[in-house]
Design an enzyme around this catalytic site. Structure first.
Site, PDB file in Angstrom:
ATOM      1  N   ASP A  68     -53.525 -13.610 -47.509  1.00 49.46           N
ATOM      2  CA  ASP A  68     -53.119 -14.463 -46.385  1.00 49.46           C
ATOM      3  C   ASP A  68     -51.636 -14.358 -46.033  1.00 49.46           C
ATOM      4  O   ASP A  68     -50.789 -14.099 -46.875  1.00 49.46           O
ATOM      5  CB  ASP A  68     -53.486 -15.938 -46.640  1.00 49.46           C
ATOM      6  CG  ASP A  68     -53.063 -16.467 -48.012  1.00 49.46           C
ATOM      7  OD1 ASP A  68     -52.973 -15.678 -48.964  1.00 49.46           O
ATOM      8  OD2 ASP A  68     -52.824 -17.684 -48.116  1.00 49.46           O
ATOM      9  N   GLU A 135     -54.269 -17.893 -50.839  1.00 49.94           N
ATOM     10  CA  GLU A 135     -53.408 -18.210 -51.992  1.00 49.94           C
ATOM     11  C   GLU A 135     -52.408 -19.287 -51.617  1.00 49.94           C
ATOM     12  O   GLU A 135     -52.060 -20.143 -52.421  1.00 49.94           O
ATOM     13  CB  GLU A 135     -52.684 -16.951 -52.478  1.00 49.94           C
ATOM     14  CG  GLU A 135     -51.882 -17.159 -53.762  1.00 49.94           C
ATOM     15  CD  GLU A 135     -50.535 -17.836 -53.553  1.00 49.94           C
ATOM     16  OE1 GLU A 135     -50.080 -18.544 -54.463  1.00 49.94           O
ATOM     17  OE2 GLU A 135     -49.937 -17.688 -52.462  1.00 49.94           O
ATOM     18  N   GLU A 136     -51.932 -19.248 -50.371  1.00 50.04           N
ATOM     19  CA  GLU A 136     -50.869 -20.182 -49.962  1.00 50.04           C
ATOM     20  C   GLU A 136     -51.334 -21.631 -49.972  1.00 50.04           C
ATOM     21  O   GLU A 136     -50.510 -22.541 -50.057  1.00 50.04           O
ATOM     22  CB  GLU A 136     -50.328 -19.809 -48.583  1.00 50.04           C
ATOM     23  CG  GLU A 136     -49.605 -18.464 -48.530  1.00 50.04           C
ATOM     24  CD  GLU A 136     -48.283 -18.436 -49.288  1.00 50.04           C
ATOM     25  OE1 GLU A 136     -47.814 -19.509 -49.709  1.00 50.04           O
ATOM     26  OE2 GLU A 136     -47.736 -17.339 -49.470  1.00 50.04           O
ATOM     27  N   HIS A 376     -41.166 -16.090 -48.144  1.00 51.10           N
ATOM     28  CA  HIS A 376     -41.317 -17.190 -47.176  1.00 51.10           C
ATOM     29  C   HIS A 376     -40.158 -17.242 -46.169  1.00 51.10           C
ATOM     30  O   HIS A 376     -40.172 -18.083 -45.273  1.00 51.10           O
ATOM     31  CB  HIS A 376     -41.492 -18.564 -47.847  1.00 51.10           C
ATOM     32  CG  HIS A 376     -42.802 -18.706 -48.568  1.00 51.10           C
ATOM     33  ND1 HIS A 376     -43.417 -19.908 -48.819  1.00 51.10           N
ATOM     34  CD2 HIS A 376     -43.629 -17.778 -49.099  1.00 51.10           C
ATOM     35  CE1 HIS A 376     -44.541 -19.712 -49.475  1.00 51.10           C
ATOM     36  NE2 HIS A 376     -44.689 -18.418 -49.670  1.00 51.10           N
TER      37      HIS A 376
HETATM   38 ZN    ZN Z   1     -46.167 -17.553 -50.796  1.00 54.22          ZN
HETATM   39 ZN    ZN Z   2     -47.399 -15.225 -52.350  1.00 52.82          ZN
END
Ligand code: ZN
Ligand code: ZN
Length: 405
Positions: A68, A135-136, A376
């Site tokens: 993702d 995963e986020e 990020h």
């Molecule tokens: Zn991340």
């Molecule tokens: Zn990550």
């Protein structure tokens, strides 16, 4: 015909998808796995894809990548930068970027599967290549497990994976034991009583309450934890009000809490609740505040014996001088859920992705310059070379530590 992994990477980078929306990515992954001769299952836990390659008797190794992207407006200036937008889970139109480098993980795992599929004579056992959603959100791996993952594919003897990180490309980081923090995402709703901005005496101001609560919570880590305990408490969001001359009726806080130990986590959560309820009472809130746990990532714990095995394999493949021990990092991961669900060891390492020219500085200080963008960041841009090649070889070397026995 070999796969052009660099082109695959650029394509994934230019076309990121939000958590649980990884349909295009999953389709590309499934296509490659099928072409490489794996037995492919799609739609596990939504968009999860698993390819299985059985190659005689021996251990089963699960290699994991996450797929993702994030709601971040890309500002890397790369010619393959994303301009994608999508509707998030709140139906808001948001920009989308592979700001955490999960595109690196997908490309590297496809490249590793290709190598292992081309060398069937050099190993024996079963390879499980797992591509997970979300995963986020911290729940993509759990969603696959809940969808019957290990009834659909062979249960592994070990789970291996990697995350690209902002230290020099060409280097790998592996820390045995607790390697990544547990993370809890909390939403706190504070109730006031709204009214005219000129007449505070008729209201309970939730803005003051939110500010007092935020300030008071910063005393938890500094005053309530022992010096030897570690935690981070970040208030990442405060929302209240619509207009300068209106006192709002409620305020919400969004918290991220990182801990490295279950007892510290329990202490943090109970202290947060005490402060929130105490400040609400102090303000004269008309109603009890609400505290909701929105996301939870467990601790990421690297099995010491399995980590030693991977470290030996990495040293043989790359040279011991290419390995660093980054210690426990405050980022969080849900990869451990796969290992815990299967009841087997996990080894999760960090893959350098930043300018390899920074290694002198890094080696001397143990730190990267502060202007190197982290995961990020809208400017997070892993170097393609040698990051992808090292990531592929790391997965192969890790898998072969079990499969080439
Ligand atoms: Zn991340
Ligand atoms: Zn990550």
């Amino acid at each position: 015909m070999s796969i052009d992994v660099e082109s695959l990477y650029r394509d994934l980078h230019a076309n990121p998808e939000l958590s649980f929306q990884e349909h295009r990515t999953a389709g590309i992954v499934a296509g490659h796995l099928g072409d490489l001769g794996l037995d492919v299952q799609t739609g596990i836990g939504g968009t999860g894809v698993v390819g299985v390659l059985e190659n005689g008797p021996g251990p089963t190794v699960l290699l994991r990548a996450d797929m993702d992207g994030l709601p971040v407006l890309e500002a890397t200036g790369l010619d393959y930068a994303s301009t994608a937008t999508a509707l998030d889970s709140d139906e808001r139109q948001v920009p989308v970027m592979h700001a955490c480098g999960h595109d690196v993980h997908v490309a590297c795992l496809i490249g590793a599967v290709e190598k292992l599929a081309a060398e069937l004579g050099s190993w024996s056992g079963t390879l499980v290549a797992l591509f997970q959603p979300a995963e986020e959100y911290g729940n993509g791996a759990q969603t696959m497990v809940d969808d019957g993952l290990f009834a659909k594919v062979p249960a592994p003897d070990v789970v291996l994976g990697q995350h690209v990180a902002p230290f020099p490309a060409g280097w790998l980081g592996l820390h045995p034991g607790v390697a990544m923090a547990s993370a809890d995402s909390l939403k706190i709703t504070l109730h006031g009583s709204g009214g005219h901005g000129s007449r505070p005496e008729t209201t309970v101001d939730p803005v003051l309450l939110a500010a007092a609560t935020t300030m008071r919570m910063q005393g938890i880590v500094s005053r309530e934890l022992a010096a030897s305990d570690q935690a981070v408490l970040t208030v990442g969001q405060i929302h209240a009000g619509t207009k300068n001359n209106i006192i709002a009726a409620e305020a919400t806080l969004g918290l991220s809490v990182r801990t490295f130990d279950e007892s510290v986590r329990a202490k943090m959560l109970s202290s947060i609740e005490r402060v929130v309820r105490g400040e609400a009472m102090t303000s004269g809130s008309p109603r009890e505040p609400e505290i909701a746990l929105e996301e939870h990532f467990p601790l990421t714990v690297n099995d010491p014996d399995a980590s030693a095995r991977v470290t030996t394999a990495f040293a043989a493949r790359f040279g011991a001088d290419r390995l660093i021990d980054p210690g426990a990092v405050a980022g969080s991961e849900d990869v451990g859920i796969l290992a815990t669900a299967a009841g087997v060891p996990l080894v999760y390492w960090l893959l350098g992705g930043a300018d390899p020219g920074l290694i002198k500085n890094f080696a001397a200080t143990g730190r990267m310059p502060e202007d190197v963008p982290s995961n990020h960041s809208p400017r997070f841009a892993p170097h393609i070379r040698p990051t992808l090649a090292v990531g592929i070889d790391a997965l192969v070397a890790g898998a072969m530590a079990w499969l080439a026995e």
